[in-house]
Structures are given as structure tokens and as C-alpha cells.
Design a protein around this motif. Structure first.
Motif, PDB file in Angstrom:
ATOM      1  N   LEU A 778       0.836  -1.198   0.000  1.00  0.00           N
ATOM      2  CA  LEU A 778       0.000   0.000   0.000  1.00  0.00           C
ATOM      3  C   LEU A 778       0.871   1.248   0.000  1.00  0.00           C
ATOM      4  O   LEU A 778       2.037   1.240   0.443  1.00  0.00           O
ATOM      5  CB  LEU A 778      -0.919   0.022   1.234  1.00  0.00           C
ATOM      6  CG  LEU A 778      -1.856  -1.164   1.431  1.00  0.00           C
ATOM      7  CD1 LEU A 778      -2.580  -1.028   2.766  1.00  0.00           C
ATOM      8  CD2 LEU A 778      -2.849  -1.246   0.273  1.00  0.00           C
ATOM      9  N   LEU A 779       0.280   2.328  -0.466  1.00  0.00           N
ATOM     10  CA  LEU A 779       0.880   3.658  -0.377  1.00  0.00           C
ATOM     11  C   LEU A 779      -0.075   4.532   0.433  1.00  0.00           C
ATOM     12  O   LEU A 779      -1.171   4.841  -0.015  1.00  0.00           O
ATOM     13  CB  LEU A 779       1.115   4.264  -1.767  1.00  0.00           C
ATOM     14  CG  LEU A 779       2.096   3.531  -2.680  1.00  0.00           C
ATOM     15  CD1 LEU A 779       2.163   4.204  -4.048  1.00  0.00           C
ATOM     16  CD2 LEU A 779       3.494   3.503  -2.043  1.00  0.00           C
ATOM     17  N   ILE A 780       0.363   4.933   1.632  1.00  0.00           N
ATOM     18  CA  ILE A 780      -0.488   5.746   2.504  1.00  0.00           C
ATOM     19  C   ILE A 780      -0.175   7.219   2.262  1.00  0.00           C
ATOM     20  O   ILE A 780       0.977   7.647   2.415  1.00  0.00           O
ATOM     21  CB  ILE A 780      -0.252   5.384   3.986  1.00  0.00           C
ATOM     22  CG1 ILE A 780      -0.614   3.906   4.209  1.00  0.00           C
ATOM     23  CG2 ILE A 780      -1.043   6.291   4.910  1.00  0.00           C
ATOM     24  CD1 ILE A 780      -0.356   3.431   5.611  1.00  0.00           C
ATOM     25  N   PRO A 781      -1.165   8.003   1.828  1.00  0.00           N
ATOM     26  CA  PRO A 781      -0.894   9.424   1.533  1.00  0.00           C
ATOM     27  C   PRO A 781      -0.557  10.205   2.811  1.00  0.00           C
ATOM     28  O   PRO A 781      -1.120   9.960   3.879  1.00  0.00           O
ATOM     29  CB  PRO A 781      -2.196   9.907   0.897  1.00  0.00           C
ATOM     30  CG  PRO A 781      -3.241   8.980   1.403  1.00  0.00           C
ATOM     31  CD  PRO A 781      -2.572   7.647   1.567  1.00  0.00           C
ATOM     32  N   LEU A 782       0.362  11.153   2.662  1.00  0.00           N
ATOM     33  CA  LEU A 782       0.819  11.984   3.785  1.00  0.00           C
ATOM     34  C   LEU A 782       0.471  13.441   3.529  1.00  0.00           C
ATOM     35  O   LEU A 782       0.328  13.860   2.370  1.00  0.00           O
ATOM     36  CB  LEU A 782       2.344  11.851   3.974  1.00  0.00           C
ATOM     37  CG  LEU A 782       2.876  10.443   4.243  1.00  0.00           C
ATOM     38  CD1 LEU A 782       4.390  10.461   4.305  1.00  0.00           C
ATOM     39  CD2 LEU A 782       2.286   9.890   5.536  1.00  0.00           C
ATOM     40  N   PRO A 783       0.365  14.271   4.595  1.00  0.00           N
ATOM     41  CA  PRO A 783       0.079  15.709   4.402  1.00  0.00           C
ATOM     42  C   PRO A 783       1.237  16.403   3.692  1.00  0.00           C
ATOM     43  O   PRO A 783       2.414  16.080   3.920  1.00  0.00           O
ATOM     44  CB  PRO A 783      -0.084  16.242   5.835  1.00  0.00           C
ATOM     45  CG  PRO A 783      -0.331  15.047   6.678  1.00  0.00           C
ATOM     46  CD  PRO A 783       0.373  13.895   6.013  1.00  0.00           C
ATOM     47  N   ARG A 784       0.908  17.330   2.824  1.00  0.00           N
ATOM     48  CA  ARG A 784       1.929  18.095   2.108  1.00  0.00           C
ATOM     49  C   ARG A 784       2.299  19.358   2.892  1.00  0.00           C
ATOM     50  O   ARG A 784       1.541  19.825   3.722  1.00  0.00           O
ATOM     51  CB  ARG A 784       1.433  18.472   0.712  1.00  0.00           C
ATOM     52  CG  ARG A 784       1.182  17.259  -0.175  1.00  0.00           C
ATOM     53  CD  ARG A 784       0.826  17.689  -1.580  1.00  0.00           C
ATOM     54  NE  ARG A 784       0.618  16.533  -2.456  1.00  0.00           N
ATOM     55  CZ  ARG A 784       0.346  16.631  -3.751  1.00  0.00           C
ATOM     56  NH1 ARG A 784       0.217  17.822  -4.321  1.00  0.00           N
ATOM     57  NH2 ARG A 784       0.197  15.535  -4.467  1.00  0.00           N
ATOM     58  N   ASP A 785       3.468  19.881   2.579  1.00  0.00           N
ATOM     59  CA  ASP A 785       3.973  21.131   3.191  1.00  0.00           C
ATOM     60  C   ASP A 785       4.043  21.002   4.708  1.00  0.00           C
ATOM     61  O   ASP A 785       3.772  21.953   5.451  1.00  0.00           O
ATOM     62  CB  ASP A 785       3.094  22.328   2.816  1.00  0.00           C
ATOM     63  CG  ASP A 785       3.030  22.543   1.316  1.00  0.00           C
ATOM     64  OD1 ASP A 785       4.042  22.198   0.660  1.00  0.00           O
ATOM     65  OD2 ASP A 785       2.000  23.021   0.822  1.00  0.00           O
ATOM     66  N   GLY A 786       4.354  19.809   5.174  1.00  0.00           N
ATOM     67  CA  GLY A 786       4.496  19.628   6.616  1.00  0.00           C
ATOM     68  C   GLY A 786       5.930  19.861   7.073  1.00  0.00           C
ATOM     69  O   GLY A 786       6.882  19.833   6.272  1.00  0.00           O
ATOM     70  N   ASP A 787       6.096  20.107   8.370  1.00  0.00           N
ATOM     71  CA  ASP A 787       7.415  20.299   8.947  1.00  0.00           C
ATOM     72  C   ASP A 787       8.066  18.937   9.120  1.00  0.00           C
ATOM     73  O   ASP A 787       7.518  18.066   9.801  1.00  0.00           O
ATOM     74  CB  ASP A 787       7.295  21.008  10.296  1.00  0.00           C
ATOM     75  CG  ASP A 787       8.652  21.406  10.861  1.00  0.00           C
ATOM     76  OD1 ASP A 787       9.682  21.005  10.279  1.00  0.00           O
ATOM     77  OD2 ASP A 787       8.682  22.128  11.871  1.00  0.00           O
TER      78      ASP A 787
END
Length: 982
Positions: A778-787
Motif C-alpha cells: 500500500l501507499l499511505i498518503p501523507l500531508p503536504r507542506d508539513g514540517d
């Protein structure tokens, strides 16, 4: 109105006036209903008579038919306006105003008031009409008269007028008294003086400090008689308008001081005089000031010298001598303290005295420190002259020195100018002129230079005669003489006269001091032999190489210690073929190159410590290279030592190819701290050498760059629930730090079913990674522009089945990111116990309690007697002997104990023999049961090799690499239940 009518009115007023003068003013005035405003009562004093004018505006209501009392008392109208004549009437000494046929009326009524004089006071009293505001204004009264209005408010005196406010009703009383003008008394004063005579060469200065005490009158003009020779130079005092000196009839001169304001009390006056003196020795009679008209004049006299003058006071008349400390004086900042002072007291103006003055010549001694320096191109000497001046101040100082030397520096206290004049015999005289005379301990510093040197052209040893410095008119002269030279010269004394060796006792610490002497009187002389020394150079080198991309930047720092003769040319050799060589150093003029040798030419000879910097470049190959790191080699040096330091901020591998045995590789802690500060890049290697030549050929190989980790899991927390049927439900939570990645790759365990995925507490839909081909990636999406430094919480829940309910294998997802720490908690159903089968890292698993163990034994939960039973009291005990399980052993021990108790109970009622036999058998059976039960408990509760079981199991895994999946196997045992075998 006809004449007869007016006559009747005046007659009536006159009768009323006479009546009022004969009787006191009425105590009551008829009331009225008329309102008066703009009420001003103006009084004027003229030639002893007082006249008033009543000014007001009357407002009467239309239904009022009564009369209004305007004035009452001893008054008499002077002029009655035509408009008021028919409206005025008199009644009982009061002047009435009829209110018939008018509603508004302006009243301007002048009248005269009767003046009564009692005990010097003049009084006027009458009663004007009542009003809300009544103002009175008085004019014409003398300025020195004392005027009183007892019933009025505070009076205001301004521009000769008196203004006040009267009460709303009632009489007005005015009284005044003329105060006779004061007559000034005759001026009467006394005087006190303080006279200071200061005698200097050619001049006598006198300061008279006179204090006038005014006892009567006012002081507006001051006259002082001036006797003797002398001129007034300055007059100081308060409120002085002008002053002048004029001749009077008695042959004396008079000083007149005009003040711009009268003075009373004590008035200080200061007069300064000057009188010329002939050439000393001389006798003079100082000038004398006497106040004119003073009732008495006394004070003190002080005679003092200034400079080189000796005084004597003679022919004193009217003076009584006192100690000088009883008449102290305050000196100015730059004034010279007197060496002689006489003090006297006088009681009148008839004192006199004469002053005799004579020259006093100064006496001084000198204590000198003279340091001579001989250089290759110049010569100089410095002298520090310590003067001790006594008897009289010194105005100028004369010094004899060599004629071919120039004054390069001069320091002296209060020096005004200096002059150099020929003195003959190869000498010149230096005359120092002081701005003011000096006395006491003073220091003069002198520096003389000559551009030529005795060693300029001489190659063979030659002699040098020290020039002598002589202080003229000195009573005695002594001091020290020191000689220094450049490092390339050696000075050896050959002859001396009047000098004693003082090398160890020289007062100053001076570099390169060749010789030192002490002399006690002039004249003295010394001759020294000059020898030239050869140059000797010791070098301390630091070769720094900074390796970059296909280029190494090198620099060589040479710290040279040049002894003997100074050098003007330095030579360096480029043995490794460095490019773009450049040199930097003090006094560098130019650089010439001959082959691999560089010559650095200097502007001036140098000796001692000298630093030279050389910079250069060394090209390198991008794929790696072998280079020489020996740096530039100094030539013509007697010894050389130093360090070779190699640094680089690039990833490089540095290996030795050819290194001389004289080179020593230093550890990081052995590198000098001052060298480490010169490099801001990591130091790859540092060598130390003690002599040239040496070889330092190193192989440089760039390291392969690797990629850093973009994702890492700080903590993984897994919770797994195992059911009695072997099904597994797992909730995994990950704290992930990610940089520049939109997805987290993950692989679920085989046959696992994903239920939910949350990222940062928000539900997301994972993407199947078809490129893996296993169906579980699987590929779990992550938040963009995060620290990237803030972890993101990822939570997922999945389930999996088991082929065997009694043997369960639990699996964790496989992440494409390393996991730093993993905590895994496994929980079974309440009727099941988990037991690790493959060495899982179990953390703090609880052991069986006593009741659990007892329930397990009673239920037959553990049938492996061979591994469970260990003898406690009898080491030969073995479960094979008894052939019993744990449960059977437990019940057997209870049976033995119960049978023993029965035997003991039955034997109590038997005979002696049976009783004894029953007790023995009962005790043996009870002890056998207790021993058997103790053996069984010792094994079950104390053996650490016994597998432990629990409902919940905690695992701790410190580090899991990327792509690795955790997997552990547990036995899913049935929880024990007491009495199951029955």
C-alpha cells in the motif's frame, strides 16, 4: 427750573449738610425696591478736600411709588444734573430719589464729604445707597499716605489708584494718615583691609582687599587716597559703575569708585596695583591705599616673593609682625608657591615700610640615563635628565652635545621653545626656554639622531667613540650609560674613563643591551669596537592544504628568527610544481623567479622575528589523484621544523603513498590548538617534521555519495487481540517524520485484511501499490507542506486468521522506513493464556499467582511432570518413581494428610499399644503429605525454566530496519480451572 427753585434746593442741601455735621450719621436708611447696578463710588483727594461721584444705573418697577435714599450723612452735592433736580429731595439728613414717572435712570451725582481729623487720622464717613455690588475707587491720595477702608475687602494699589469692593449695604468709612518722608542719615562706615605685596624680578604687585562696613546711611561713592608709586590696574566689586584715579590738592592721588546702586552692610572691594622695580638688588616703598571718611581702618599685611627673589622688610612703622600662617593666601593653578613670606597687623592708616629685594640663583643637580644605539644605517641616543632644582626656579636650561647630531625628540615641563647654536670644539649648545619657571624635581627627555653610522662602509672591525652630553651650570651630574645595537653588530668596549661597569644594575630593561656603565661626575669617555656578524636563520613552517573540487589551495606560513646580520632577500623553492605562487610579508618590495626558486626582495634589512606567507594552488583530478604536500621550501636557513596540515570539507579518502620516516602523523588531540583555529573545514591529516628534506605524497580518492533517509518512524505502538479461535486483530500506530515524500510505502502481512487507516486523526484511503505484485503493498498518503521535524501520527487497523487456534503467529506490517523503537502488546481472551514459543522479547510478563498455580495443578493443566517436578527435601526424588502427574501428586499428598489425621483421631480411644501405633502411623502419613506437597510447590513456583503464561504479553523491539517485518509465535493455551479432572 427757575432760579428761585434751584435756590430753595441748595438752601435745603446746605441746611441738611449743617445738620449732618452737627449730628452722627443715621443708623438706618429707608429701604427701597429700586435695583442699582454698575455701581461705582469714585473718590478724589484734592488740597485736603475729598469729593466723591456716585455712578449707578437705577431700575424701578412700574408700581413702585416710594422714595430711594441715595446718600445719608455729612455730605453736600456739588453739582446736581438737570435730570435729577426734580427727582431729589431731603428727609432727616438723607438725600432721597423719587421713583415717580421713571423705570430706568442713570445716576452721576458728585458730592463733597465732611473730613474729621482725630489723632492725626483724617476720617470720612457716610452711607450710600445699597446694591448687590458696590465698588469704590480712590484717586489723588499721596503715595506716602496710609489709607484704610475698614469695611471693604482687600484693597488693590495700582498706578496711584486704590480699588476695593464694599459690602452690599451699610456706611462707608475712609481714613488716612500722611506719613512724613524718611530723611537719610549721614554716612558712617568702618574699613578692614588685607594687603598682599608680591615681589618678582622687575615688578611689585599689590592686592588690597578692603571690606567696608556701613553702619549708617547708604554707600554710593567710595574714595581711596593713593600714596607712593604704582598704578591701579584693576578694581573689582559688586555694582561698580566706573572708577578713576585723579590728583588732589595734597599732592596725593585719589581713587574714586562710583557705584550704580547704594550699598548697605558689608561691601567688599578689591584693588590691584603694580609698581616697577629697578634691576636687583633694589629697595622700594610699596603704594599705600587709605579709605577716605572711614571711622577706622585696620587689617593685615603680607609681603611675599615670587621666583628668584630674596626679600627683606625694613623701616616698619605702625606694624606688628605675626606669623605667615595667620595670613594664608590661595594660589592659582599655575602660580609658583612663594619661598619667603612676612605677615604684619596694622590698626590705622599711618603705617609704612620698605622692601629690599635681591636676586637668588637656582642650584640644580642632574641624574641622567643615556642609551646609545648603533644600527646598520642610523645611530641615535636617548637621554632622560632628572633635574633637582633648589633655591630658585629655573627659567632656561643649556645642554652641550655633538655638533653633527639632530634633535629628533624633546619633552620638558612648560617648554616654550628651544634653540640650537654652535659652541665650538665640535659641539653645539641646546637652549631650552620654559614658559614659566620650574623648580623641584623635573624630568627632561631628549633624543638625538644621525643618519650615518660608523658601520655603514666598514667591513673590518672599527672603533666608535661615544658622544658625550654635558649639562651646563649643573652643580653635579651623575647617571647611567647604556649601549645597544642591531642584531648584526657586536660592540666590545676597548677604553673607558670615569665609567664603572653596571650591566647588572642598569635601571631599565632594554633589548640587545651590549654594555652598561655608571658615572658619578663629568667628564667621561668610552670607545667601543664594532664587529659585523653573519646572518643565522631558523624557520618554523606551517603548510596548510585545503582540498576542494579538483583543486587544492595551499599556504605556507614561515616564522623566521633572523640572528646576526639582517637580511634583505629571502629565497624559497617550489619542489612540487605548485601554480600561482604569491608572497605576502612586511617590507616586501618585489619577487623574482629563477626556475623553481623565488627571491623575495625587502625594502629594508630585517632581523629578529619575521613572518612570510606564501599561497599557491595544486590541481587535482576529479576521479582521484596522487599529490605531493611538502609545501614551499625555504632556502639559506640553518634549521627548519614545522607541520603539514591537510583539511577538506568534501568527502575524501586520504591514504599515504610515499611518506618520509621523518614525518610523524599526529592524532587530533595532538594538533596545536592555534593551528586547529586556522581551519574551518575538518582536518584529514596532520604531520610534524623536524628537518628538511622530506616527502609527503598522498593518494586522494573521493567517496561515493549516499542518499540520506527521507522517512523514519520514531515510535511504533501495536496492540493485538488474540481470540480463542486464533483470529488476530491488530491496531498499529506510527509516529512518522517525513521529508519531501507524499506517501509511506507499507506491506501488510499475508492474508491480512485492512479495516481502516488514519493520518493525523483524519481518515484516508490508501493506494494499492500494483508494482509490488503481492496485493498487500500500500501507499499511505501523507500531508503536504508539513514540517519534517514534527512527527505525523499514522494509525491503521487490520485482522488476520490462524490455521491452528492453539498456536498463533502474529505479524506486523513491513514499512519502507526504519523504526527506532517498537512496543507490542498482545492480549488473549479471558479463558486463554499466551505463551511465547520462539524466544520473543517478552517484557515484564507476569508469572502465575499461587491460586492460579493451585487451580492449574488441580485441573491437570500441566501434564509434563518430568520438566515440572524438582525435589526439595529429597534430592533423589524423581517423578518417574511415583508415576504421578502434578494433579495426582497434589491429591495424593492431601490423601496422606487426611488419612494421618483419621489415624490420630481413632487412636485416642484405644489401648496403649494401639494408641502408640495409631499416633506413629498418623504422624507419618501427615508428614508424607506435607513433604510431597512442598516438593511439588518448590518446582512449580521456583523453577525459572518453567514456561510462563499470561493473558497479556508485552514485547519491546529496539530497532527495525526498513523492509523488515516482525513475526512471533505464541501458544494459545486454555486457562486452568480448579477441579477439572473431577
Amino acid at each position: 427750573m427757575n432760579t428761585s427753585s434751584r435756590l430753595r434746593i441748595f438752601v435745603g442741601f446746605f441746611v441738611t449738610f449743617l445738620y449732618s455735621c452737627a449730628s452722627p450719621p443715621p443708623s438706618a436708611v429707608p429701604t427701597n425696591q429700586v435695583a442699582l447696578d454698575n455701581y461705582v463710588l469714585t473718590g478724589r483727594y484734592t488740597d485736603g478736600e475729598v469729593t466723591f461721584t456716585l455712578h449707578a444705573r437705577a431700575l424701578a418697577p412700574g408700581n413702585n411709588k416710594g422714595d430711594v435714599a441715595l446718600l445719608a450723612g455729612p455730605i453736600s452735592p456739588t453739582v446736581v444734573p438737570d435730570a435729577l433736580t426734580p427727582l431729589l429731595d431731603t428727609h432727616d439728613g438723607a438725600l432721597l430719589l423719587k421713583t415717580k414717572d421713571w423705570s430706568s435712570l442713570v445716576i452721576d451725582l458728585p458730592f463733597r464729604a465732611s473730613v474729621v481729623e482725630t489723632d492725626g487720622w483724617k476720617t470720612v464717613s457716610f452711607t450710600p445707597a445699597a446694591a448687590n455690588i458696590r465698588q469704590i475707587v480712590l484717586e489723588g491720595w499721596p503715595a506716602d499716605a496710609k489709607v484704610e477702608l475698614p469695611d471693604a475687602s482687600q484693597a488693590v494699589h495700582k498706578d496711584g489708584r486704590i480699588t476695593a469692593n464694599l459690602p452690599g449695604s451699610g456706611p462707608v468709612t475712609l481714613r488716612w494718615k500722611e506719613v512724613p518722608p524718611e530723611t537719610a542719615g549721614k554716612l558712617f562706615y568702618s574699613a578692614e583691609g588685607a594687603v598682599i605685596d608680591t615681589v618678582a624680578p622687575g615688578m611689585l604687585r599689590q592686592t588690597d582687599q578692603i571690606t567696608l562696613h556701613v553702619l549708617q546711611g547708604k554707600l554710593e561713592h567710595i574714595d581711596l587716597d593713593l600714596a607712593g608709586d604704582g598704578e591701579v590696574t584693576r578694581v573689582d566689586g559688586a555694582s561698580i559703575l566706573s572708577w578713576s584715579v585723579e590728583a588732589n590738592d595734597g599732592g596725593l592721588r585719589r581713587l574714586s569708585v562710583q557705584l550704580n546702586a547704594p550699598q548697605t552692610g558689608a561691601y567688599p572691594l578689591t584693588v590691584q596695583l603694580e609698581a616697577p622695580l629697578p634691576a636687583l638688588p633694589a629697595t622700594a616703598k610699596p603704594p599705600h591705599l587709605s579709605p577716605v571718611g572711614a571711622s577706622s581702618y585696620g587689617g593685615r599685611l603680607r609681603v611675599q616673593n615670587e621666583g628668584t627673589v630674596r626679600l627683606e622688610v625694613a623701616n616698619t612703622t605702625g606694624l606688628s609682625q605675626i606669623g605667615p600662617e595667620q595670613f594664608p593666601v590661595t594660589l592659582s593653578a599655575n602660580a609658583i608657591a612663594p619661598t619667603q613670606a612676612f605677615a604684619y597687623r596694622f590698626a590705622d592708616t599711618g603705617f609704612s615700610y620698605t622692601i629690599s629685594a635681591d636676586n637668588v640663583l637656582p642650584e640644580f643637580t642632574t641624574d641622567n640615563i643615556i642609551v646609545y644605539h648603533l644600527g646598520e644605517t642610523d645611530t641615535y641616543f636617548e637621554a632622560e635628565i632628572d633635574l633637582d632644582i633648589r633655591e630658585a626656579p629655573l627659567r632656561e636650561l643649556n645642554i652641550l652635545g655633538p655638533a653633527d647630531w639632530a634633535v629628533a625628540g624633546l619633552q620638558a615641563p612648560f617648554l616654550a621653545d628651544h634653540f640650537v647654536t654652535p659652541a665650538g670644539n665640535g659641539q653645539e649648545q641646546l637652549r631650552l626656554v620654559f614658559a614659566q619657571p620650574i623648580i623641584g624635581r623635573q624630568v627632561v627627555r631628549l633624543r638625538l639622531e644621525r643618519n650615518a653610522s660608523p658601520s655603514d662602509t666598514a667591513t673590518a672591525p672599527t672603533d666608535w667613540v661615544l658622544p658625550v652630553l654635558t649639562i651646563k651650570d649643573a652643580k653635579s651630574s651623575r647617571g647611567f650609560v647604556g649601549v645597544t645595537s642591531d642584531a648584526s653588530l657586536r660592540l666590545t668596549p676597548t677604553s673607558m674613563d670615569g665609567l664603572t661597569d653596571a650591566t647588572a644594575a642598569f635601571p631599565y630593561k632594554i633589548d640587545n643591551l651590549q654594555a652598561a656603565w655608571r658615572y658619578r661626575e663629568d667628564p667621561w669617555n668610552a670607545t667601543l669596537r664594532i664587529e659585523h656578524l653573519a646572518a643565522s636563520i631558523q624557520a618554523d613552517a606551517l603548510h596548510i592544504f585545503s582540498i576542494g573540487d579538483q583543486l587544492a589551495l595551499g599556504s605556507t606560513v614561515l616564522n623566521l628568527n633572523i640572528a646576526g646580520a639582517p637580511v634583505t632577500v629571502l629565497r624559497m623553492e617550489n619542489t612540487a610544481g605548485y601554480r600561482n605562487v604569491d608572497f605576502t610579508g612586511r617590507y616586501k618590495r618585489d619577487v623574482t623567479q629563477t626556475g623553481n626558486v623565488y627571491e623575495i626582495h625587502l625594502d629594508r634589512p630585517v632581523s629578529g622575528a619575521y613572518t612570510l606567507l606564501a599561497t599557491y594552488e595544486l590541481p587535482l583530478k576529479a576521479s582521484g589523484d596522487t599529490a605531493s604536500f611538502t609545501g614551499l621550501k625555504p632556502l639559506d636557513v640553518q634549521s627548519e621544523q614545522g607541520h603539514v596540515l591537510i583539511a577538506s570539507s568534501h568527502p575524501l579518502s586520504l591514504t599515504e603513498a610515499t611518506v618520509s620516516k621523518g614525518l610523524t602523523l599526529l592524532e587530533g588531540a595532538e594538533i596545536p590548538a592555534e593551528y586547529r583555529l586556522l581551519c574551518d573545514a575538518p582536518i584529514l591529516a596532520c604531520y610534524q617534521y623536524s628537518s628538511q628534506p622530506f616527502t609527503a605524497t598522498l593518494k586522494i580518492q573521493p567517496l561515493v555519495a549516499s542518499r540520506t533517509v527521507d522517512q523514519v518512524v520514531d515510535i511504533a505502538d501495536l496492540e493485538t487481540q488474540v481470540t480463542s479461535s486464533g483470529e488476530v486483530s491488530t491496531t498499529a500506530r506510527y509516529l512518522l517524520k517525513s521529508k519531501d515524500s507524499d506517501y509511506l510505502p507499507m506491506t501488510l502481512p499475508t492474508k491480512a485484511k485492512l479495516w481502516s487507516v488514519k493520518v493525523a486523526n483524519q481518515a484516508v484511503v490508501p493506494i494499492a501499490d500494483k508494482s509490488a505484485g503481492d496485493g498487500q503493498s500500500l501507499l499511505i498518503p501523507l500531508p503536504r507542506d508539513g514540517d519534517p521535524n514534527v512527527p505525523v501520527l499514522i494509525e491503521l487497523t487490520y485482522t488476520a486468521g490462524a490455521a491452528d487456534a492453539k498456536r498463533v503467529t502474529v505479524n506486523a506490517p513491513s514499512l519502507q522506513a526504519p523504526v527506532l523503537a517498537t512496543d507490542w502488546k498482545l492480549t488473549a481472551d479471558h479463558d486463554r493464556r499466551l505463551r511465547a514459543m520462539d524466544g520473543a522479547p517478552v517484557l515484564d510478563t507476569p508469572r502465575l499467582t499461587g491460586l492460579d498455580w493451585l487451580a492449574q495443578v488441580c485441573s491437570g493443566g500441566d501434564t509434563d511432570v518430568k520438566s515440572a517436578i524438582v525435589p526439595l527435601f529429597f534430592r533423589g526424588y524423581s517423578p518417574e518413581v511415583y508415576g504421578l502427574s502434578q494433579t495426582q501428586t497434589f491429591y495424593t499428598s492431601l490423601g496422606f494428610a487426611l488419612a494421618g489425621l483419621i489415624f490420630l483421631r481413632l487412636s485416642m480411644n484405644r489401648g496403649t499399644a494401639r494408641k502408640i501405633l495409631g499416633i506413629v502411623l498418623g504422624v507419618m502419613l501427615v508428614l508424607s503429605g506435607i513433604i510431597l506437597l512442598a516438593q511439588l510447590g518448590q518446582h512449580t513456583m521456583g523453577d525459572t525454566n518453567t514456561p510462563t503464561v499470561a493473558t497479556a504479553v508485552q514485547l519491546s523491539i529496539p530497532m527495525v530496519e526498513a523492509g523488515h517485518a516482525l513475526s512471533f509465535t505464541f501458544a494459545n493455551d486454555v486457562a486452568p480451572s480448579f477441579g477439572r479432572e473431577f
